[in-house]
Scaffold this active site. Structure first.
Site, PDB file in Angstrom:
ATOM      1  N   TYR A 126       0.826  -1.381   0.016  1.00  0.00           N
ATOM      2  CA  TYR A 126      -0.082  -0.044   0.026  1.00  0.00           C
ATOM      3  C   TYR A 126       0.827   1.355  -0.201  1.00  0.00           C
ATOM      4  CZ  TYR A 126      -4.191   2.627   1.164  1.00  0.00           C
ATOM      5  OH  TYR A 126      -5.371   3.574   1.132  1.00  0.00           O
ATOM      6  N   ILE A 159       9.301  -1.078  10.235  1.00  0.00           N
ATOM      7  CA  ILE A 159       8.197  -0.254  11.125  1.00  0.00           C
ATOM      8  C   ILE A 159       7.196   0.214  10.262  1.00  0.00           C
ATOM      9  CG2 ILE A 159       8.214   2.349  12.266  1.00  0.00           C
ATOM     10  CD1 ILE A 159      11.162   2.083  12.825  1.00  0.00           C
ATOM     11  N   TRP A 211       0.547  -5.219   5.684  1.00  0.00           N
ATOM     12  CA  TRP A 211       0.101  -6.622   5.600  1.00  0.00           C
ATOM     13  C   TRP A 211       1.251  -7.296   5.365  1.00  0.00           C
ATOM     14  CZ3 TRP A 211      -2.639  -2.310   3.232  1.00  0.00           C
ATOM     15  CH2 TRP A 211      -3.943  -2.263   3.862  1.00  0.00           C
ATOM     16  N   GLY A 212       2.528  -7.198   5.519  1.00  0.00           N
ATOM     17  CA  GLY A 212       3.698  -8.025   5.489  1.00  0.00           C
ATOM     18  C   GLY A 212       4.235  -8.068   4.285  1.00  0.00           C
ATOM     19  N   SER A 257      -2.393  -1.491  13.301  1.00  0.00           N
ATOM     20  CA  SER A 257      -3.700  -2.180  12.636  1.00  0.00           C
ATOM     21  C   SER A 257      -3.782  -3.520  13.129  1.00  0.00           C
ATOM     22  CB  SER A 257      -3.766  -2.082  11.135  1.00  0.00           C
ATOM     23  OG  SER A 257      -4.911  -2.494  10.425  1.00  0.00           O
ATOM     24  N   CYS A 293      -5.425  12.042  -5.326  1.00  0.00           N
ATOM     25  CA  CYS A 293      -3.922  11.853  -4.983  1.00  0.00           C
ATOM     26  C   CYS A 293      -3.022  11.717  -6.389  1.00  0.00           C
ATOM     27  CB  CYS A 293      -4.082  10.676  -4.047  1.00  0.00           C
ATOM     28  SG  CYS A 293      -4.492  11.054  -2.485  1.00  0.00           S
TER      29      CYS A 293
END
Length: 383
Positions: free
Chosen positions: A138, A175, A179-180, A200, A355
């Protein structure tokens, strides 16, 4: 009150508010009820009053309510920003309120750190799984050689690993691990031992599933509470949530956790100026309490703690990343439409499009910085 976007534009009212909006748009290439894809189609006569009174918050909420349409919001936003309507779109009361809040309160304190996780990242893994690519990154992809979102994200992950000069067995701290994505990549492809932290619960749950069987530990924890020492530290798309009052604490924390010969990579969206501001709509609906750092903010906060080894800007790559997320969301929304309202869909469409336009206009940047604690020898960053 909402209006049905299927009914088409309404006749433009002969009001002062409408004339003021037209004056603001003059010269931007964006018109009202025009024929271009980036023109604003007004579906509610009170649209003009709402926007003038509430600024960008009113504009975004009016779109969520169906008060206006635009085929290419990204192009609309790009043209408006290049026309200089960015800061002017904020009302004086918006600017004053945010400055008062940031002046008296630490909006990103430990007590408030989990708010963005609960409101945005915990919204639903099913939504983000359909919007993102299989890496579940993300953050901005790296499109130097890529011709697809998935390849751009893989290239970004590998660029980070190469900049960190990862080797098997290295202890890596991620840090804001999301989601890894990087934890999984570094453990699988570079055989690193990764500790990832997130605020989260939904991210932590899915990250643990995705990293099952790998030397990865995912913690639901604030970065300020960390202990230990790591050979490498990485932070991808998290610094935007740190807040200017915590920048010094952030760099002191990284310094404390990083081994003497270690490397730290910071991947963050950056602002062209050092004003402490936030878009009211984004702050309310997308990233509560977020603040974009400037180059000066980062340099000042790092001074005395870490040595800057490299600084790369590939902000232009966020444009195709966001547009690919939008395309994914549009193509797969029907799979989750029963769980999420039309208003949530319009919220995400507006967020991604605006964005993309901001990065296209070069109003926002994407930086990757590499720091050390003054390790010996020369550092050459891959590109």
């Amino acid at each position: 009150m909402t209006s049905d976007p299927r009914i088409g534009p309404v006749p433009l009212p002969d009001t002062r508010a409408r004339r003021v909006v037209e004056q603001l748009l003059e010269g931007s290439g964006v018109t009202l009820n025009g024929v271009a894809d980036w023109d604003i189609q007004v579906h509610h006569p009170d649209f003009f009053t709402r926007v003038l009174h509430q600024g960008t918050l009113g504009l975004g909420e009016a779109y969520m309510d169906g008060w206006w349409e635009c085929t290419r919001i990204d192009e609309m936003a790009c043209r408006l920003l290049m026309h200089g309507l960015g800061e002017r779109a904020h009302t004086p009361s918006e600017r004053l309120m945010y400055r008062l809040q940031t002046g008296f309160f630490n909006l990103q304190s430990k007590a408030r750190a989990y708010i963005v996780g609960e409101r945005h990242y915990d919204l639903g893994n099913d939504l983000f799984e359909r919007m993102l690519d299989p890496t579940m990154c993300y953050s901005c992809g790296y499109w130097k050689r890529a011709d697809s979102l998935h390849q751009a994200q893989l290239d970004k992950l590998d660029l980070v690993a190469r900049k960190l000069k990862l080797e098997p067995g290295m202890r890596v701290l991620d840090i804001g691990c999301g989601w890894g994505s990087f934890a999984e990549y570094a453990a699988h492809h570079y055989r690193a031992e990764v500790t990832g932290i997130t605020i989260s619960r939904e991210q932590a749950r899915l990250a643990r599933e995705r990293c099952d069987g790998l030397p990865v530990e995912i913690l639901l924890q604030d970065y300020r509470d960390l202990d230990g020492r790591f050979d490498r530290v990485v932070s991808i798309g998290m610094f935007e949530h740190v807040g200017h009052r915590n920048y010094a604490t952030y760099f002191r924390t990284v310094e404390r956790l990083l081994e003497g010969d270690g490397l730290f990579l910071l991947h963050t969206i950056g602002s062209n100026n050092s004003d402490i501001t936030a878009d009211p709509w984004v702050n309310k609906y997308i990233f509560p309490n977020g603040v974009l750092p400037s180059a000066m903010h980062i340099a000042r906060a790092a001074e005395g703690h870490l040595l800057l080894e490299d600084w790369q800007n590939f902000g232009a790559d966020y444009d195709p990343t966001l547009m690919a997320w939008l395309a994914n969301l549009d193509a797969r929304w029907h799979e989750i439409a029963e769980r999420y309202s039309d208003r949530v869909q319009r919220m995400f469409r507006y967020y991604l499009s605006v964005c993309a336009g901001a990065f296209r206009a070069r109003d926002l940047q994407l930086w990757q910085l590499v720091f050390s604690r003054g390790r010996a020898g020369r550092y050459d960053a891959p590109r």
